[in-house]
Structure formats: C-alpha cells, structure tokens
Write an enzyme that holds these catalytic residues in place. Structure first.
Site, PDB file in Angstrom:
ATOM      1  N   THR A 272      -5.230 -27.377  22.367  1.00 26.61           N
ATOM      2  CA  THR A 272      -6.527 -26.901  21.874  1.00 26.61           C
ATOM      3  C   THR A 272      -6.787 -27.290  20.415  1.00 26.61           C
ATOM      4  OG1 THR A 272      -6.400 -25.022  23.350  1.00 26.61           O
ATOM      5  CG2 THR A 272      -7.877 -24.795  21.469  1.00 26.61           C
ATOM      6  N   GLY A 527      -8.646  10.649  25.671  1.00 23.61           N
ATOM      7  CA  GLY A 527      -8.122  10.372  24.346  1.00 23.61           C
ATOM      8  C   GLY A 527      -6.647   9.981  24.379  1.00 23.61           C
ATOM      9  N   GLU A 550      -5.390 -20.612  28.655  1.00 24.83           N
ATOM     10  CA  GLU A 550      -5.004 -21.349  29.863  1.00 24.83           C
ATOM     11  C   GLU A 550      -6.230 -21.640  30.719  1.00 24.83           C
ATOM     12  OE1 GLU A 550      -0.998 -21.644  29.016  1.00 24.83           O
ATOM     13  OE2 GLU A 550      -1.622 -22.168  31.026  1.00 24.83           O
TER      14      GLU A 550
END
Lengths: 754, 754
Positions: A272, A527, A550
């Site tokens: 990339t 929470g 990917e």
C-alpha cells in the site's frame, strides 16, 4: 365453571391447549401434530375427540372466557412448572390431572406433542408458576462436544495452541503507551515463533509443518489474547514470510524462510502507498533494473508515493516491496522485491526513511509506519522471481505472458491472508458474543411487581433477538472459512480464481458481521461493555480496520460480483462479452420464471424450516441479481457507453450481488458440513442454527424478496415470527453454544463474563 | 448517417434526448417537461414536433442504432461539456448545433428542460468529454448562509463560543494517559466556567443567562474540540448543577448554584448503581431519616449497590445522590440528596469509598468512578426538596401524592440532558461527515484507462449513497433537536410528558444514527480514518456510549412507544386500559382502510417528492403499528396474561413503534421549519434534503411497507432509484453542505480534511 366439566382424559390436554392458544403462532403443521396425537390416543372416546378437535379449529378459536377458565383450572391446582424435567409439559399436565382425579392412566400423547412441536419451557413459562431448581442445567448439550465439532481435524493443533496461551506472557493487560505495547507484542510473537508457530504454514524443510489450514485456526485463537498480537503475527509470518514463500524461489526460501519463521529476520510487506491503497496496480514506487550493476533501483517518486501503513515497519530489518518493475525502459508491472531496511544496529540504511504512523483507533501494539525509498539499490537476486525474472542477458522473462494475468496471479497469493483476516474477525465476534451472553445470563433488570427477583437480560425477547442470530452466524461462518481454507490449500485444484472470488465476498460479509456483532455486544452489555476490563472495547477498536485492510470490503464485493458474472460466462463457454451477456440473459430468464403463488405464500413450519427453501431463495436471489445486472450493463454498452462507465453505473447493484452470492455460499457450506454430523442431537442443533441463519438473512433482505414477488406478505411476516421463535427455542442452549466456541478460560478474563 | 438528417431546430434537442434515454429513470413527469418544451417551441414545424414526440414514447424508445448515431454526432462535433456554466446542457446543445449549422436562432426551451428536470452535469458528464475548470465552484450555495440558517436565533451565542475555542487550550492533541488527560479536561472546563458558560442555563441571579437552548447549542459545538470535555462539562453543569437547580429549592440555589456554575464546587450525579442502571426505581442505596439527629443516613447495603460509572467522581467535592428515602420506616421512593464527598484537602470523608472505573473505549478524559457509602450522615437540609420534603415534625410531605407520578416528575428533569446527549452525538456525526466528505473530494482511486487522472471517491455512486443520506439526516436532526429544546424550555406548557416521550425516542434514533454515521465515515476514509490524527477514531470511541447513558436506547424506545399508546388514550378521554384499547382499535381501523392500488403504485416524481406522501407514509406506519400493538396486548390481556408479561411479548413491536414515531416526528419538525425559510434557493435545498431523508427512511423500512401492501413493488424500486438519484443531485453541493455545519477551521484539524 368447575372441573367436573372435563373428563380426566380431556383434562390432560388442557395445559397443552392453553399454551398453543396463548400465542398467535399456530401453524398448520403444528395443528397437525396435535390432531395426530388425539387420533392416536386410545383413552379418548369419540365425544372427547370431537371436543378436542373443535378446540383446534383456527377459524373458530376458543373464546376468551373458555381460555380464562382453563387458566383458573391450572392456577387452582397450585401445580408449578418444573423446568428441568425431561418432559416438563407432560409432567405439568399429569400433575394437574392428578390433582383433580385419582388413579388415572396417563396417555403417551402429550409427550409426543411436546417433542414434535419443539416447545420448551422458556416458550411458555410466563404462563405458569415456576418451580426453580437452579442446580439443574437446562441444556442437553455438552459444550466440549460442540467445540470438538468446530475444531474438526485441527483439534490437536488447536488444543495444543490454547494451552500454550496459558503462559503469563499472554495474560491480558492494558497498554496505553504504544512503545511499551509494541515491545510486549514483539515478545509474544518471538515466543510463538520459538514454539514453532511462525513457520507452521511453511514447508517442513524450513522448520514448518506445511499446515496452512492449522495456521488459520491458531490465527483465530490468537484473537482471544489480543488483536495486535494476531495482526503482527500475520504480518511477519503470513505477509512477509508468505511473500517469500509464494512469490520467491528456492534461493529465497533457503536464505530467508527459516529465519523468518523463527522471527530472527523481521520483515514487512510494503504494498500500500499513501496515494494508492485499493488500486494496487496504480502504485508509483518503481524498481528500475540497471543492467550494468545488475541491481534494482527502488524509488518512491512523489510526495504521496511512500509506502503507507506498513505493519512491522519499525521493527523490521527487511521489506518485501511491491513496485513497478522497469526493465529496458518498459514497465513489466507490479513485482515484489526484498529490500533491506536496517543494519544489525537497527539503523536505517542509506536512502530509506521510515516514520511512525502514530496512534490508531486500535491495534496500537502493531508498529505501522510509512516508508520512503530514495534511489535505493538492491541486487538482482532480491527480486521474488517466481512469476517474472531477469534473465542472464538482462532482459525480463515471465511464463505468464499476459501482464494482467500475471498481476492477478501474484495478488492471488493474498487470498490466504484474506481468509485469515475473516477468521480473526470471527474470533473477535465469538469473544464478544461469549462475554455478552454470559453477562446476560447473570444480569437482572426490571421485574414483574409480584416477583422478588428481577428478570435475566437473556430472557427478554429483544435481547434474544439481538444476540441469537449473531451466534448462529458465527457457527455458519466458522464452518465456511474452514471449508474455504481447505479449498485454497487443495493443490489438486490448479485454478484458484473461483476461490479468490468467493474469499473476496466472504471476507467482506464476515468482517462486517464481526464489526456489527461486537458493536451489538457492546451495547447489550451497557456501560459495562464500555470498560476495557471487559474486553469488548479493545475488540471493537482492533477489528474495525478488518473491513478495510487486505482489500477494502466495498472493492472486494465488486470483485466478487464480477467473478460471478465470469462464472456464468464460463457456463456457456467463452465468447465475446456482449454475446455472453445475451446468452446469459436468455438462460437465466428461463430459470427465473414466475414463482408459483402457492409458494410465495407457503407459511407452514415444515416449508420454512426446510433447507431446500433457503437454498432456493438464495440461489434465486443470486441468479436474479446476476440476470438484471447483466441486462443493465448490456443495455448501457449497447448504447455505446464505455464498460468502465457502465460498471460505475451499476456499482450498488454489483455490491448487492457480491453480498447475495457470499451468503448463499456460506449457507451451502454449512448445510454440506452438517450432513456429516453423526450424533443426531448435535446434528439437529446445527441444523437449527443453519435455519436461523437462513431465515434471518432472508428477513434482512425481505424488501428485495417482497419487491420481486418471491415472498408474499404473509410469508414475510411468518419468517419474521419464526426468527423470533427460533431465538427463543435456542435460549436454553446459549451458554453451551458460546462455550462451544472453545475460548480458553485463561483468555476469558472479562469480569462480567465470570 | 449524416447530420443532414436533422434540421438545426431538432439538432438542439439531440443532446437532451441522448441524456434522458441514457438512463432508465424517465418518469411520466419528466416526459411531461420535455413535451411541454416542444409544444412551446415556435421554431419547430409540425414535422419536427412529430419527430420529437415520437422519440419520447416510452413504449417504443429509440433504437440502439439511433442512440449510437446521436453519440457519433456529438462526438464528431468535438464539443466539450463545460460543467461550470450556469446552463451547461443548453450551452453544450447550442455549441453542437453551431458546429453543424451557421446563423441559427437558439430556442429557450432547452433551458426550460434543464431547469425543470433538475439535471446537473454530474448526472450526465460521463456521457461527454468534459472541459474542466477547477477554479469554478459548482455549487450555487454559500456555506455561511447555510450555517446561518442552522444557527437560527442562537447565532450570536454560537459565534462567540466558536471564537472562544480558538484558545490554544482547546488545540487537539493525543492523550493516552488518563490522569493527564483528565487534568487537561478539568482545565478546559474551568476555563469555560470562567467565561460564564457553565452557568449559562442557570438564572441570572446565579451568574447565568437563563438560556438552556443556547446551552444545548454550545454543548454540540464542544464536540468539535473533544468528547471528554463535552461530557465532563455536561456532568458538572448539566447533571450536578441541573439537579440542584431543578430538584432543589432556593436555599440550595443560594448556597451552591453560583459556585457550581463557576466550577468552584465540583460535583457529580450519583444515580446509576452497579446492579441497577436502566431500572432506576430499583436502586438499593438508602437515605434513612433519623428524627433525633435530623440527619439522613446514606448507605449502600450490598456488594453491587455502589454507585457506578459516576462522571467527575474523582474530582468532585460533592455528589447529588439518588437513594430510596426511608422516613418512619416507610419507603417514600427515590430522592436526591447532596452528600459531601471530600474535604478541602481533597481527602475522602469518613464512610465514603471511591474507586476509579479505569480505562474505557472512549471518554478517557472523564473521571468515572464507583462510590460506596457506609452509614454516611448528612443534615436534613441536604435533601433536594422541591418535590418531597421533611416537615419540621420529622414526617415526609410531598405535593405530588402519587409516588409513581412523583418519581417520573423528578426523572423528567433528565429530559434536557437527553436532548443534549443527542445533540452531542449529532455534533460527532457532523464532524465525521465533514472529514469523510472533504477527504472524498480530494482522494482519487482507480480510473478509466483513457483518463490521466483517477476518479474522485466522491464521484463513485456507492460513495455518494453511503454518505449523502447521512448528511441529509444531520440537517433533519439538527432542526428537530433545536425544536425539541424550545418545547422543553417553553414554560407556557406545564405538562412535559409528551416532550419526554418524544425526547426518549429521538435520543435513541439520533445517537444510533450518530454511531452508524461515524462508523460509515471511518470506513469511507479507509485506513486514514483509523488514525487518531484524523479525528474520526476518537469520535467513534466517545460517541459509542451515548446509546447507553442518559437512558439505554432500547429501554427509551419502549418508553416512547408506551407514550404513544397513552397519547392515543388521551385522544379518547380517560377510561380503563382495556376499554381504551377497544375504542382505540375501532378508531384506528377506520383510518387504516385499505390503500388505493393506484396509490401503492404511484411512481412519478411529483408524488414521490411530495412531503404529503412522506407524511402520510410515516403517519400510516405509526398508526398501523399502534393499532396492531394495541390489538396484540388486548388479546393477551383478555386471555388473562398479566400486563407485564403481555408487554414483554410485544417488546420488539414496541421498539419498532418507538422508532417509527420518532422518524415521523423528526421529519415533521423539519418540514415545518423549512416553511419559514425565505430565500427560495435555500428553501429548495432544504426541501431536497428533507425528501432524501424521507425517501431513505421509507426505503430502509421497505420490507414493512411492502408487507403491509402500502408500497407496491414498482413504487419500492422507484424509491430506491430516487434515493440514489437524489444523492447524485446533491453531489455538487456536498462541500457547502458540510461547511454549512459551521465547524470552526481551528477545530477541524484532521489532516485528510485539509
């Protein structure tokens, strides 16, 4: 109104009738079960039978007053429902009858009804007073056996790996500072490499066991420790090592593969770029071959052409760099070349610049960085030259003449990584589901004013509906990914294009599923789910990016859909695109003849639970979407629109097809798997999970099915109700179903799950 | 095929016909526009007109060969499309004609078509060669004016506040260590208090401006700095201060309110317990009145009865503690009492234990903690006694006799907080959308092989579809929340129950919307969205919990739905529950008469874009769901099922109604707001946003509408296509639409957005 109205024989049926009429979901097949029981009951005289049949008439259901009188009869008896009985309804029925009559022979038919309707105490326990015996486990299933089924042939590898995770090095702890976190994760990776896990998928000659399938299973299990560990492990051994193994040749294997598997040589996978992520073919980094010196010059020309987001970039000594290979002034396309990054003192080599990517939403234990190359020279031998090489005379040579095909062959080696990413996402989803369901089986909130104890969250219909289909999906996807990895590793199949198409789609739907599941679990824990100590929060941050790396899911779905179009093309032999579309459309339209109205409104349980219906629904959707897609593209192209623009026009349609195809594939893998299950009880459980998955998927896309006229209103509503009901039916087994994921106790540290 | 076939008069129409036939979305009203243009064109002779009409026949559309010949004609002319022209299509058309003919009079009708079809260059620019002039802005809208509309009457407050945020104290930075982060946030809170923002909603006598509505707007704007700041600010001034203001009396105001607004007295709001979150009425902490000493004894009896997740717990000197008030051995229900926690040296007072909640998924700048009280004594005067007090004789007194009503009156004071939470979520969504859209307007990926430049992400249909409806929703919810806060603050309306119901539902759908939006934006930015530096990641972690706190969304939706049932009840005067349901059902069924089949298949643009259709669709859904809900509950109750169980049975139905009601409400608020807009251009823009919101909501629930027979297949498909098309139509204005949110440049630090 007294009990004297009824004979003892009839009285035994009253609780059953009370239950079946208390809800609105009495289907034809259910009535049939009860009718059959009555018919077979020799203790009833004909007047009794007539009476009972009358109460079964859906067109004239029992009046409310009659219904209330039944309730009074039951309440006055003072008998409580004992949920842990093997046949709780039969026992209840007998006890009530025994309260009003002495010396009565109990019939066997109530038991028959109870079994065949598949009704369970949690279906009707709100109707009766309940006698609770918490020491009894309501599920007849054994989580260990379920786990054994899921592990399949990898049981030994998985069990061993899970026990390795007992080492204190894998204890869960909070790391806020990225530097210390990264060091810790590196230690974990080194530890696993020392145990031989790094090389697992490599050939035996290089310290491995040649077990890629096993590798995928331990990869998933690693998520139970930490996402950063999983990803860093994957970068080092799967991407970096994998590129050497799959794109390199013997000389590369001999020199690097053993050291890589031992994590002695740390490396990264530099594909990339800042400017190019999804469009790998457009990357700008060049590797220009210099004949004179027999070297490649690696260079990132522009400001945004640096390698970006490269995992392991800060720890690595070497990178597998993807670059445009220029030989004799000609671009031969993207190739991978091993480029040393640092010396033994871990100092950067000349011409190389690396920057930390900094803090991320998750995975902060992975050292992602940017890499720039400024005219960096590496020897010719560093080209990973399995699919393209430099000859002795300095010219380029590849056995794959078509550059397009060459590119996709090289990228095909990424497919294994995509399966692993999906598995890791699935591991995250399983973990979150285990925490959320165990919490909901302990946590109580609100109650009926008469009860002392508040209700368990897991007993709320809305809570069942939000979590149970996600559990079913986890089972389906587990089996599917196991199956896909087996296909991918099957060397008897030369052409892996279909697997690539399938994995592209599955990676997308499964990583999205994983994110949605983790989010749902976070919310389902309120929470508590937000606290790091309960583990869901980290999973959320870590798994999030799985939808992007990917291969971005949206891009992959389009790839999958294009694969489907090509698949169909293959069915009709090769021909020009336009004529293929033409044949395709005529062939498909035959198979898409109008659906029989009886079918579109068939709502009985036998039909709705029949895998044949589910498969038909999924296949119909894929075919229909393929057909209309082909038609639309054809029409654009006939009007003279370039195909790039035509595909852009149908982008959302493509993505819908990609999803539909993947769901069909997953479900078919799952039912194929289930046919091999031997124990009928477990087979039934898995089939029920499959049914829930299928109906839930159809429900989620009901608008499409309704639009197409494939489902009628009533059928669509019936499916919705069936999904809710299946969730209730699976309620007693939820604890075993999540324990069946086999998450080791030493990993399941979430406080709310213990 | 030569151009000589056509007259110059006809030729002018060719590009228009080429465009309208290149897609499949030619509706009746569109044909009508073109027909009218032709009819009004005096330059055409009757043969020309006949020819043009023929080309408009949907039953016999132009053949592909004809279509291709048009394309050739256009291509051969070499004329390029100039997108920034005011009438790009007209200009294109004229230039092409001028290429083939000299001295021609251009007709005015093409312009008419262009305006009335609302087609824009980004609709059809893929069909032509384009001449790009990047210096021209394609949108005719001014972001400042849009911002001005959104700010409404609060413009001055907002502008002032945004400029306060320029202080370097509010610069964005990464804080990984919770202690330093908390200190930093405390400094920010103190700074804002010093500027008078803390007291903003308090009466003027206590340092405020009595401007609760303005408070809500600055609350949203605070999200542009940081979620932790927003929430800590809200806890201190909204919850703690708000409890003193709303539940206390003058003596409390005099003693504490000014100091609270100045942040001189730091406090917390101690309601939730470990064992009781949603079910506030079930909390276990007790405040037992001791007559002899005139004190309350505050006590948390069990292991899980501690106060949990209390924001500001570590910095506070005092807590507003919610406890069961016991007077003379009688439980008078939940009341709030001020309990000092620490002395001036910040040491805990006797009997009080506080623990840090530790790290969370987000909001780590907020100091959440657990608080235990062991027989802590506080003076009688500390009871916040507006709705219930201890008389001089030591007995309990309240003007609200009904304990149920008293409880809900006290809780009603939380409603303002719920609006603020929804606004903060909306602020987060706006921020994420701004980043994602600005990124997509710069980032290029993939291209047609003939083009040099890759395509902008924002020009992909799938990208438009994933982001544009979310932008439209942000506008709708902004206006809705402004409106709700105005209603809440309107003292002329005594009974706030309806506002409470409405806010319960809106808080749910808007905080869910916010989470979905932030997630979509993260994915739309790919890996870049995952880096903290681009701001979306933190928003994701921070906003996540908004679905849970200030009322869990699932619980609130049920509350909203029950409110709708009561609303209808009010319509028919008061009566017993069962008889009300009966009346209700008969009344509703009248209004739910079968939908006219012409209506269910009406697909023309005028109808689909008409707010009357949207309102009808939303009202129908609410009524229908209410009716069927009432019927189901009634049927269960008639059978003798307790109402608690009956409501449990219909839980998912209740939630669906809650959502439907909220969407209806939001849309109606938005169209009511738009009627007051003066500038017709901006009015049209807002109406288009409303239409996109409405159609997208209907599309999202298409399965229900189809099941009910309210939508026919074709209409459902047409709505889907209209949503995609509206996204394309809004494409040129997206930059202005996100700039219109008014996020100050000094806050918008995301690298990818600049």
């Amino acid at each position: 109104m007294t009990t004297k109205q009824y004979t003892a024989e009839i009285l035994q049926y009253i609780p059953v009738f009370y239950i079946i009429w208390s809800d609105d979901l009495l289907s034809a097949s259910e009535i049939n079960v009860v009718e059959k029981a009555i018919a077979n009951d020799d203790s009833l005289n004909s007047a009794d039978k007539k009476q009972l049949y009358k109460w079964l008439d859906v067109t004239n259901p029992p009046k409310d007053t009659l219904f209330k009188s039944w309730k009074q009869l039951i309440t006055k008896s003072g008998i409580k429902l004992v949920e842990h009985e093997t046949y709780p309804l039969t026992v209840l029925s007998q006890k009530i009858t025994a309260h009003y009559f002495k010396d009565i022979d109990f019939n066997e038919q109530i038991k028959h009804i109870e079994i065949n309707l598949g009704i369970q105490p949690n279906h009707y326990n709100h109707l009766f007073e309940v006698q609770i015996d918490v020491s009894k486990n309501l599920s007849q299933y054994d989580a260990t056996k379920i786990d054994r089924i899921l592990k399949g042939k990898h049981a030994e590898v998985i069990d061993q790996f899970r026990s390795v995770l007992k080492d204190p090095l894998f204890d869960w702890e909070i790391h806020r500072d990225k530097e210390t976190f990264r060091d810790h994760v590196l230690n974990q990776v080194q530890f696993l490499a020392d145990k031989g896990y790094g090389a697992m998928a490599y050939p035996k000659a290089y310290g491995g066991t040649d077990n890629m399938e096993g590798y995928a299973t331990i990869f998933e299990n690693m998520m139970y420790v930490d996402g950063s560990l999983t990803i860093k492990f994957g970068v080092q051994f799967g991407l970096f090592g994998g590129s050497i193994q799959k794109l390199g040749t013997k000389k590369h294997h001999d020199k690097y593969l053993t050291k890589t598997g031992e994590a002695e040589l740390l490396g990264c996978f530099a594909m990339t770029e800042t400017g190019h992520g999804s469009n790998v073919r457009g990357i700008k980094t060049t590797a220009t071959y210099d004949k004179a010196t027999e070297t490649f010059i690696i260079h990132t020309p522009g400001k945004n052409d640096n390698k970006e987001y490269i995992g392991n970039a800060l720890h690595s000594k070497m990178a597998s760099v993807f670059a445009q290979l220029i030989v004799d002034g000609k671009n031969e396309g993207v190739h991978a070349i091993l480029v040393p990054l640092r010396n033994e003192e871990h100092e950067l080599l000349p011409g190389i610049r690396i920057e930390d990517n900094g803090y991320k939403l998750g995975l902060n234990g992975v050292d992602n960085g940017k890499i720039w190359f400024n005219q960096v020279s590496v020897p010719k031998v560093n080209l990973l030259n399995k699919y393209g090489t430099i000859l002795a005379n300095g010219s380029y040579y590849s056995e794959i003449k078509n550059p397009n095909k060459r590119f996709f062959t090289m990228l095909g080696t990424l497919v294994g990584g995509r399966i692993c990413v999906a598995r890791a996402g699935l591991g995250g989803a399983k973990f979150a589901l285990t925490v959320a369901i165990k919490h909901a089986l302990k946590r109580r909130q609100f109650n009926d004013s008469v009860k002392v104890q508040e209700d368990l969250l897991m007993d709320y219909p809305s809570h069942q509906l939000r979590l149970t289909p996600l559990v079913a999906s986890a089972y389906v996807y587990h089996v599917t990914l196991d199956h896909m990895m087996a296909l991918y590793c099957d060397d008897s199949q030369e052409d892996k294009r279909q697997v690539e198409t399938q994995v592209a789609g599955l990676k997308s739907i499964i990583t999205w599923y994983a994110n949605d599941t983790i989010q749902e679990c976070r919310e389902a824990c309120g929470g508590k789910g937000y606290l790091l100590e309960n583990r869901i929060a980290d999973l959320k941050g870590d798994v999030d990016i799985f939808t992007t790396f990917e291969g971005d899911n949206n891009v992959l779905l389009q790839l999958a859909a294009k694969g489907v179009l090509s698949d169909f093309k293959a069915e009709f032999n090769s021909a020009g695109f336009s004529s293929v579309l033409k044949i395709l459309s005529s062939q498909l339209s035959d198979k898409l003849a109008t659906i029989n109205p009886l079918y579109t409104n068939k709502v009985d349980k036998d039909h709705l639970y029949n895998p044949k219906f589910h498969v038909h629904a999924f296949e119909h959707r894929t075919r229909r979407l393929t057909y209309t897609l082909a038609m639309r593209i054809r029409s654009y192209i006939k009007k003279g629109m370039p195909s790039y623009q035509a595909f852009l026009k149908v982008q959302t349609h493509l993505m819908k097809l990609g999803k539909a195809y993947s769901v069909e594939l997953a479900y078919k893998s799952f039912i194929a798997h289930n046919t091999h299950l031997e124990d009928p009880a477990y087979k039934a459980l898995f089939e029920k999970l499959g049914t829930l998955y299928a109906l839930n998927e159809i429900r989620n896309d009901a608008s499409w099915y309704l639009e197409q006229g494939y489902l009628g209103s009533n059928k669509s509503k019936a499916i919705r109700q069936r999904v809710e009901r299946l969730c209730t039916e699976l309620r007693p087994h939820l604890n075993e179903l999540v324990d069946g994921f086999g998450i080791p106790e030493h990993c399941l540290t979430a406080l709310i799950a213990n």
